[in-house]
Motif scaffolding. Structure first.
Motif, PDB file in Angstrom:
ATOM      1  N   PHE A 143       1.116   2.216 -20.580  1.00  0.00           N
ATOM      2  CA  PHE A 143       1.661   1.165 -19.720  1.00  0.00           C
ATOM      3  C   PHE A 143       1.818   1.640 -18.280  1.00  0.00           C
ATOM      4  CE2 PHE A 143       2.440  -1.120 -23.599  1.00  0.00           C
ATOM      5  CZ  PHE A 143       2.334  -2.441 -23.196  1.00  0.00           C
ATOM      6  N   SER A 144       1.973   2.929 -18.068  1.00  0.00           N
ATOM      7  CA  SER A 144       1.984   3.445 -16.693  1.00  0.00           C
ATOM      8  C   SER A 144       0.638   3.187 -16.036  1.00  0.00           C
ATOM      9  CB  SER A 144       2.288   4.951 -16.691  1.00  0.00           C
ATOM     10  OG  SER A 144       3.590   5.208 -17.156  1.00  0.00           O
ATOM     11  N   ILE A 145      -0.449   3.437 -16.788  1.00  0.00           N
ATOM     12  CA  ILE A 145      -1.791   3.158 -16.271  1.00  0.00           C
ATOM     13  C   ILE A 145      -1.944   1.667 -15.992  1.00  0.00           C
ATOM     14  CG2 ILE A 145      -4.253   3.148 -16.853  1.00  0.00           C
ATOM     15  CD1 ILE A 145      -3.723   5.689 -18.502  1.00  0.00           C
ATOM     16  N   SER A 146      -1.473   0.843 -16.932  1.00  0.00           N
ATOM     17  CA  SER A 146      -1.614  -0.611 -16.766  1.00  0.00           C
ATOM     18  C   SER A 146      -0.874  -1.096 -15.530  1.00  0.00           C
ATOM     19  CB  SER A 146      -1.089  -1.325 -18.015  1.00  0.00           C
ATOM     20  OG  SER A 146      -1.819  -0.942 -19.160  1.00  0.00           O
ATOM     21  N   VAL A 147       0.363  -0.623 -15.342  1.00  0.00           N
ATOM     22  CA  VAL A 147       1.144  -1.038 -14.170  1.00  0.00           C
ATOM     23  C   VAL A 147       0.461  -0.564 -12.894  1.00  0.00           C
ATOM     24  CG1 VAL A 147       3.335  -0.737 -12.949  1.00  0.00           C
ATOM     25  CG2 VAL A 147       3.329  -1.113 -15.419  1.00  0.00           C
ATOM     26  N   LEU A 148      -0.066   0.656 -12.896  1.00  0.00           N
ATOM     27  CA  LEU A 148      -0.770   1.193 -11.725  1.00  0.00           C
ATOM     28  C   LEU A 148      -1.959   0.312 -11.363  1.00  0.00           C
ATOM     29  CD1 LEU A 148      -1.341   3.457  -9.657  1.00  0.00           C
ATOM     30  CD2 LEU A 148      -2.612   4.646 -11.450  1.00  0.00           C
ATOM     31  N   PRO A 206       5.959   4.539  -7.927  1.00  0.00           N
ATOM     32  CA  PRO A 206       5.784   5.384  -6.730  1.00  0.00           C
ATOM     33  C   PRO A 206       4.335   5.798  -6.509  1.00  0.00           C
ATOM     34  CG  PRO A 206       7.662   6.136  -8.040  1.00  0.00           C
ATOM     35  CD  PRO A 206       6.931   5.131  -8.872  1.00  0.00           C
ATOM     36  N   LEU A 207       3.621   6.105  -7.603  1.00  0.00           N
ATOM     37  CA  LEU A 207       2.218   6.502  -7.473  1.00  0.00           C
ATOM     38  C   LEU A 207       1.378   5.336  -6.961  1.00  0.00           C
ATOM     39  CD1 LEU A 207      -0.013   8.588  -7.891  1.00  0.00           C
ATOM     40  CD2 LEU A 207      -0.187   7.821 -10.280  1.00  0.00           C
ATOM     41  N   ALA A 208       1.639   4.137  -7.484  1.00  0.00           N
ATOM     42  CA  ALA A 208       0.902   2.952  -7.027  1.00  0.00           C
ATOM     43  C   ALA A 208       1.177   2.684  -5.551  1.00  0.00           C
ATOM     44  CB  ALA A 208       1.298   1.739  -7.868  1.00  0.00           C
ATOM     45  N   TRP A 209       2.418   2.851  -5.131  1.00  0.00           N
ATOM     46  CA  TRP A 209       2.789   2.631  -3.715  1.00  0.00           C
ATOM     47  C   TRP A 209       2.042   3.622  -2.823  1.00  0.00           C
ATOM     48  CZ3 TRP A 209       4.915   5.745   0.030  1.00  0.00           C
ATOM     49  CH2 TRP A 209       5.341   5.100   1.198  1.00  0.00           C
ATOM     50  N   TRP A 210       1.996   4.893  -3.215  1.00  0.00           N
ATOM     51  CA  TRP A 210       1.341   5.917  -2.401  1.00  0.00           C
ATOM     52  C   TRP A 210      -0.154   5.663  -2.307  1.00  0.00           C
ATOM     53  CZ3 TRP A 210      -2.215   9.880  -3.641  1.00  0.00           C
ATOM     54  CH2 TRP A 210      -2.417  10.822  -2.621  1.00  0.00           C
ATOM     55  N   LEU A 211      -0.802   5.351  -3.432  1.00  0.00           N
ATOM     56  CA  LEU A 211      -2.248   5.146  -3.442  1.00  0.00           C
ATOM     57  C   LEU A 211      -2.656   3.917  -2.637  1.00  0.00           C
ATOM     58  CD1 LEU A 211      -3.076   5.966  -7.185  1.00  0.00           C
ATOM     59  CD2 LEU A 211      -3.701   7.322  -5.173  1.00  0.00           C
ATOM     60  N   THR A 212      -1.942   2.818  -2.809  1.00  0.00           N
ATOM     61  CA  THR A 212      -2.320   1.594  -2.097  1.00  0.00           C
ATOM     62  C   THR A 212      -2.062   1.714  -0.598  1.00  0.00           C
ATOM     63  OG1 THR A 212      -0.150   0.665  -2.700  1.00  0.00           O
ATOM     64  CG2 THR A 212      -2.028   0.047  -4.062  1.00  0.00           C
ATOM     65  N   ASN A 213      -1.021   2.432  -0.222  1.00  0.00           N
ATOM     66  CA  ASN A 213      -0.778   2.641   1.208  1.00  0.00           C
ATOM     67  C   ASN A 213      -1.866   3.499   1.837  1.00  0.00           C
ATOM     68  OD1 ASN A 213       1.841   1.706   2.731  1.00  0.00           O
ATOM     69  ND2 ASN A 213       2.428   1.962   0.598  1.00  0.00           N
ATOM     70  N   LYS A 214      -2.369   4.480   1.095  1.00  0.00           N
ATOM     71  CA  LYS A 214      -3.489   5.295   1.598  1.00  0.00           C
ATOM     72  C   LYS A 214      -4.706   4.414   1.840  1.00  0.00           C
ATOM     73  CE  LYS A 214      -4.046   9.362   1.553  1.00  0.00           C
ATOM     74  NZ  LYS A 214      -4.087  10.360   2.645  1.00  0.00           N
ATOM     75  N   TRP A 215      -4.965   3.476   0.928  1.00  0.00           N
ATOM     76  CA  TRP A 215      -6.114   2.579   1.085  1.00  0.00           C
ATOM     77  C   TRP A 215      -5.915   1.638   2.264  1.00  0.00           C
ATOM     78  CZ3 TRP A 215      -6.461  -2.880  -0.035  1.00  0.00           C
ATOM     79  CH2 TRP A 215      -7.758  -3.387   0.054  1.00  0.00           C
ATOM     80  N   LEU A 216      -4.708   1.106   2.420  1.00  0.00           N
ATOM     81  CA  LEU A 216      -4.441   0.145   3.490  1.00  0.00           C
ATOM     82  C   LEU A 216      -4.510   0.776   4.874  1.00  0.00           C
ATOM     83  CD1 LEU A 216      -1.502  -1.900   1.917  1.00  0.00           C
ATOM     84  CD2 LEU A 216      -3.781  -2.760   2.462  1.00  0.00           C
TER      85      LEU A 216
END
Length: 799
Positions: A428-433, A741-751
């Motif tokens: 579910f961590s992967i799914s949420v990410l 937190p991981l999703a926030w960091w990754l998407t901000n890097k992309w943006l």
């Protein structure tokens, strides 16, 4: 013995139909997703690998700035001078080729086609690139003007079964005669150089441009003598160019770009749009994570169900089964189930490939799926998953004492529960990410689509222009505007979606050697009206402004330009919009004039880059015709334009597109990635829920007596459902806390790659978390409600 193993395996799978279906379905979907993403990644990573000299080819990137400017401008263009001078000057260069690419009308007998992939190249093209010439001679196929080589498919399109060699094609608006001198293989789908026609570069008659490094409208490639020469050559180019440009009021330099890295690593486009290595990494990660979720679902269900088979193993050990036999029995069951999933995934991948090609806009072949690389990968995955899923029951159950099992002393261990809970959290961590990443990506794409770019791209038809049409432009405009549903018609060099012309500007007081690099584009008097640009100071261009610079005779030509600046250009020259009006300025040395208007800043390039200074100026050199439509019957209006086109422009076919299509092309890679992630993030959550469904069914079955006792003691259905669901909801909550937190960091890097971007708010994470919790609750509730409604007498009758 093996026959007996197969019987036991199939009986066990049939007995536990739900678990067997979840296992096979989950693995099949996961493997299919990986196969489809895998062949796409293989295609992208194989770009230009067929080129025998690929490691020795470099593309030349021009860098320039004018004295007084503070930023180097860059682009994948050069003048025709670069190839000749550099080849003579630097011994590291074995050969060079100049190329140009665009669209031209081609006529042969009754065929009249607006070809989009017409390329010009020097004869040295064949010394650099590995395209196979099927007919003709490489030495003389492009050695003179007006010679052209056609691809296999183009030859069939125009000439059928006839021999194309020697045939004459009429090319361009001036219908120049080009003789076919060769037939070449079609460009591979994984080539950055794609063309249908390859004509001699000398047909362009660029001799007058060989004395300057400006007029940079061509692409240049070098063939180096050795791959390692690129660093040494690069070090020599800068000092050489400093000598060449000394005293000219500008800095011009050239950067060498390795050919094999252009498609995935270059910021500059080419003969086709590039991809982005970051998006390759994202898709690789998505494929791996989906496969991990599918495998974990399988492993989790197998380990959870192992306790049910403890009594079976105990009986088999009592009647003489050895530990090794039991171990390989469990491994064999896993191999059979995984093999079935592999076969189904291959079939499903083949069936889905055409739709996947449409989604990715690629032409991926079925043969890729059955390549040695993919089949060996599937075999490895089958072996790995089979061992991982079968080892736990095989090792644990085959090692215990049968007496304890048959007495009911074998219990589900705490370590086994911990492993299963950990796997659920990971899934579910992967799914949420994936869900959060997809939501943020779609939000950014929606932001781009809805952002006010400063111009109106709705209901604007774009048509091609040529020199012949420009001579009749006023007649064309008048005839088209005779339809009441056509608001305006404009001829321009580039639409407002993407303007790339490189020029230099200065105000009158500035010294000539202190010019500022600027983007500029030629327009006519209807451009601002057609595009909806907002004038913040001054007045729009009129037809007289066009006439002032279009007369060829000295008596009428004024050679005074009336410029339209954007706010950033006015600011760069030190003026406010109001102060700019009437100011004298120069665009290049050959275009003196006055500022007539200042328009509000608009995005004339992609949102990856901030708005730069822009100059719009009147001119008759245009390549595109924009027609602004009203809100009436668009199909009827387009039909009217088509009929007028055949009447006024009979020498070229009626082909059009809408301006918003040009806009979408700027973000083609992002739109494709967003569509792919939409699908595969949905796959990820479905697979995770399948695993949760299977485990909740197992949990409810294990606690059936507990549920019966609770009901006898007066517990309500809602209380029982809450009790059984609570443990699973806690695991989902933990996964949300871990992945956010991981999703926030990754998407901000992309943006960060976008100059203009949508914000990342906490509500995205809250919404995604709530969605996952609701989905998990619905999944678990199916089994818990069923267990809570069961008659307690049935579960307690044996107590």
């Amino acid at each position: 013995m093996f026959k007996n193993y197969f019987k036991i395996t199939f009986r066990n799978l049939w007995k536990n139909k739900t678990a067997s279906f979840i296992n096979v379905f989950g693995l099949t979907v996961g493997l299919t997703s990986c196969l489809l993403i895998g062949i796409y990644l293989q295609h992208e990573l194989s770009y230009d690998k067929f080129e025998q000299n690929g490691d020795r080819i470099t593309r030349v990137i021009m860098e320039y700035k004018f004295d007084g400017g503070d930023e180097m401008k860059k682009g994948n263009f050069t003048s025709v001078r670069v190839a000749k001078v550099f080849k003579q000057t630097f011994p590291e260069i074995e050969d060079a080729v100049r190329m140009s690419f665009g669209g031209l009308v081609v006529r042969y007998n009754d065929k009249l086609i607006d070809e989009k992939r017409f390329m010009y190249a020097d004869p040295s093209f064949f010394n650099l690139f590995s395209f196979k010439l099927l007919q003709g001679d490489k030495k003389n196929a492009l050695d003179e003007p007006n010679k052209v080589i056609v691809t296999e498919s183009t030859a069939r399109k125009y000439f059928g079964d006839e021999n194309p060699i020697g045939k004459v094609l009429k090319v361009g608006s001036d219908t120049a005669n080009y003789q076919v001198t060769g037939v070449i293989q079609d460009s591979p789908s994984n080539s950055q150089i794609k063309f249908d026609f390859l004509a001699s570069f000398s047909s362009l008659h660029t001799e007058d441009l060989e004395k300057t490094y400006w007029d940079a409208n061509f692409t240049t490639y070098f063939l180096l003598k050795h791959p390692l020469d690129i660093a040494a050559l690069q070090a020599k180019i800068t000092p050489f160019m400093q000598k060449e440009m000394k005293g000219q009021g500008a800095t011009v330099d050239f950067m060498l770009e390795p050919f094999m890295g252009i498609h995935l690593h270059s910021e500059f486009g080419g003969f086709e749009p590039n991809n982005n290595i970051k998006y390759i990494y994202i898709l690789e990660a998505a494929a791996l994570l989906i496969l991990v979720i599918a495998c974990f679902t399988y492993i989790n269900l197998n380990t959870a169900r192992s306790i049910e088979r403890a009594r079976e193993v105990g009986v088999r050990k009592v009647i003489g089964a050895r530990k090794a036999q039991l171990f390989w029995q469990f491994i064999g069951e896993s191999v059979i189930l995984c093999s079935a999933a592999v076969v189904l995934s291959l079939i499903l991948a083949v069936l889905l490939l055409p739709e996947f090609n449409r989604l990715t806009e690629k032409q991926l072949s079925v043969q890729s799926i059955f390549s040695f690389q993919f089949i060996s990968g599937l075999i490895s995955i089958t072996a790995l998953v089979s061992l991982a899923a079968g080892s736990y029951p095989a090792l644990i159950l085959s090692s215990f004492q049968p007496v304890k099992v048959l007495k009911g002393a074998f219990k589900n261990t705490g370590s086994g529960q911990l492993v299963r809970k950990s796997l659920i959290v990971f899934q579910f961590s992967i799914s949420v990410l994936l869900i959060v990443s997809t939501v943020i990506m779609q939000k950014q794409l929606s932001y781009i689509q809805k952002k006010d770019m400063g111009y109106n791209r709705d209901q604007v038809l774009v048509l091609p222009l040529d020199k012949r049409m420009l001579n009749e432009m006023q007649t064309i405009k008048t005839e088209l505007k005779s339809d009441n549903n056509i608001r305006s018609v404009s001829a321009c060099a580039s639409t407002p979606v993407e303007i790339n012309g490189g020029y230099n500007m200065r105000s009158a007081p500035m010294p000539e050697n202190q010019q500022i690099a600027v983007t500029a584009g030629q327009i006519d008097e209807d451009f601002i009206k057609t595009t909806g640009l907002k004038i913040v100071a001054g007045a729009d261009l009129n037809h007289q402004d066009i006439l002032d610079i279009s007369h060829t005779d000295a008596e009428h030509a004024k050679n005074v330009y009336h410029f339209v600046l954007n706010e950033s250009a006015a600011k760069e020259l030190g003026w406010s919009p109001e102060q700019a009006i009437g100011q004298r300025m120069f665009l290049d040395a050959s275009r003196p004039g006055f500022v007539k208007a200042v328009v509000k800043d608009f995005n004339f390039q992609s949102v990856y880059t901030p708005i730069q200074p822009l100059v719009l100026f009147p001119g008759m050199w245009s390549r595109q015709l924009m027609v602004k439509l009203g809100g009436g019957n668009i199909p009827q209006t387009v039909s009217f334009i088509g009929s007028k086109w055949k009447e006024l422009v009979p020498y070229r076919p009626f082909e059009y597109h809408f301006l918003d299509e040009d806009f979408n092309k700027l973000y083609n890679s992002e739109l494709r990635l967003g569509s792919v992630l939409d699908i595969f993030s949905s796959v990820a959550i479905i697979l995770a829920c399948l695993g949760l469904f299977g485990l909740s069914a197992y949990s409810a079955k294990q606690r059936v007596k507990e549920i019966g006792i609770r009901k006898v003691l007066g517990a309500k259905v809602g209380n029982i459902v809450t009790t059984l669901s609570a443990d699973f909801v806690k695991l989902v909550l933990i996964s949300i806390i871990i992945s956010s937190p991981l999703a926030w960091w990754l998407t901000n890097k992309w943006l960060q790659g976008f100059a203009y971007r949508a914000g990342v708010t906490a509500w995205i994470f809250i919404g995604a978390g709530l969605a996952v919790i609701i989905i998990a609750l619905l999944t678990v509730s199916i089994q818990t409600i069923k267990a809570a409604l069961a008659n307690p007498v049935a579960s307690l009758r044996n107590e």
